[in-house]
Design an enzyme around this catalytic site. Sequence first.
Site, PDB file in Angstrom:
ATOM      1  CB  CYS A  48     -34.196   5.261 -33.931  1.00  8.36           C
ATOM      2  SG  CYS A  48     -33.645   5.637 -35.598  1.00  8.36           S
ATOM      3  CB  CYS A  66     -35.914   8.062 -37.402  1.00  7.11           C
ATOM      4  SG  CYS A  66     -35.131   9.006 -36.080  1.00  7.11           S
ATOM      5  CB  CYS A  79     -31.584  10.166 -36.606  1.00  5.18           C
ATOM      6  SG  CYS A  79     -31.521   8.371 -36.769  1.00  5.18           S
ATOM      7  CB  CYS A  83     -31.833   7.725 -32.675  1.00  2.00           C
ATOM      8  SG  CYS A  83     -32.939   8.982 -33.286  1.00  2.00           S
ATOM      9  N   GLY A 136     -31.035  12.436  -3.570  1.00  3.01           N
ATOM     10  CA  GLY A 136     -29.646  12.739  -3.915  1.00  3.01           C
ATOM     11  C   GLY A 136     -28.630  12.275  -2.894  1.00  3.01           C
TER      12      GLY A 136
END
Length: 591
Positions: free
Chosen positions: A276, A253, A250, A270, A40
């Site tokens: 997808c 899909c 979606c 998606c 970080g």
Amino acid sequence: MTDIATLTADLAAPDRPTVLDEQGKREVRRACLSGVCIPGYQVPFGSREMPVARGWGSGGLQVTVAIGAESDTVKVIDQGDEEGVNAVNLRRLIRGTLGCGATADTREATIVQSRHRVPEDRMRDHQTLVLQVPVSEPLRPIEKDVTETRRMHAEADYARLWVALYEDLVTGGVINAASGYPVLVEDRYVMAPSPIPRWDVPRLNDAEHLTLLSHGRDKKLYAVPPHTKVIPVTFDDVPFEVEYADGSACILCGSDDTYLVQTSTGDWLCSDVEWCSRVRDNDVDAEDHQLLAPLQWLPDPTKRVRAIDSLTQQADDDLAPAARARTAPGEEWAVKVEHLGKTFEARRGSTRVRAVDDVSFDIAPGEALGIIGESGSGKSTVLRCLIGEETTDEGRVLLADVDEGSTNVLGLSAADRRALRISTLAVVHQDPAAGLDLRISAGGNIADRLTAGGWRSYHAIRRRAAQLLERVEVPLSRMDDVVGQFSGGMRQRVQIAKALAGDPQVLLLDEPTTGLDASVAAGVLDLLRELLAERELAVAVVSHDFAVISALTDRAIVMRQGRVIEQGLTDQLFADPHHPYTQRLVAAAGR
Ligand code: ADP
Ligand code: MG
């Protein structure tokens, strides 16, 4: 500038283009290693000019090219899609440079370079995710000064980030930060994980793969090594929420556990195009994906906070301050100043000033000491030396709260001295703007002090802030108003409330009523008198005005040209001043 199409067209040539020379690669690799060692932390690196326009991912490109090899298989996505112009061109450039393979299948990739998404597939321990970062500094929205943000990271001083979240909650009931949501890495560094949606943020936590985030223009990169703790910054009692619309799935899909984007016709899709298509081909591990999806962070309106709620709720938190040593053992004082000395050296156009010369005093809990003198006599410099805003040439300052009064706090680090100002040594400045952030609310200013002291409950912070504001007679209806809209007297009251928020042992008041109209000043003076009477504070009151000193203090020292020339009980000094200078001050107050 060469356009990217010409450049990438050249890549078919047998000689690979050198977008980064060997030395440059080594430098980026070294920075990546440092990043892995300190998760970080923003590691600076010597950035090279990249043959891509700024904003096209030069930071990510440098990392990928530096860590990649011919044996790698690279996937490049932009907005979750491999077919965007940016993705296509970056992929061609990377392939041409490394001579590596490319794939759309996340499972086959060894390096995934992305900007807006973490792939929906679970990335594994042999894979590296490289994120192109458009904003490297999560603190930039709250602090523009780079030196100051560096200090904040170094000292893990993130109180103001929590204040920004507090202000979001007060105004909107939800935390507004949308993408690049701030996270705390390994409980230490605050990091902005690129513009990935909030949906992807929890998926960085304890991941199997290495993530490298890089910003080309800022020349900084940082890392999340495998199995690192990555926690969204929020209050303990305000849940982090991901983006999710109830009932959405979606249209291609049928997935309802992926990050979905809405089309202009209102349908959901998606955002990870590869995922997808594989869902439609029945070529995904749907069960594992369910486990990875941040379903425990779906929005829950019942857990949202409304500003008003916390004030009417029953308080269940313990607001009593921790018991602490009020005086040093065997001593009467909470603060003791010995032989303080400060000289301002001559600079061009000015002469050397002995601003403070051999000043000594101590203050007991429940006692208020006056420091009086004409303008320029050194009063403020004494206070500035005490709180560490000014370096000191000679002397000692002891606080009962610091090692039971055995440590000269003048010798502590700047960071330690700043920490003292949260809960031990509070100041009310003459100018409220010096003690407050005028751009945030009254409650937010108090939240600043509380979060710095480690408070992490939004509701507890609001209740404590409300209590304090009520005590200084700021109407609760104004608690969420920006302090910049307040009158001078009201601002001073908020500053006093903030100073008391950390339950300090020593309170320093520097000309607390000087800038105010007479009637307003009288009100603030009355308030201060009550507050001092009801608390066991050791108080120093600095003023040029004997009326203020006699209203608030028991004892006083008289300063002239940096020296204490007379001292005693305030009443006696007032009734029977010996030094002609003191007599003048008394006469001025009597007028
Ligand atoms: P007071 O608060 O009693 O009005 P100060 O402590 O502000 O007095 O100032 C004491 C003396 O030190 C004055 O002569 C002032 O000009 C000088 N002084 C204060 N701050 C500085 C500084 N940063 N640089 C140089 N001289 C200073
Ligand atoms: Mg002053």
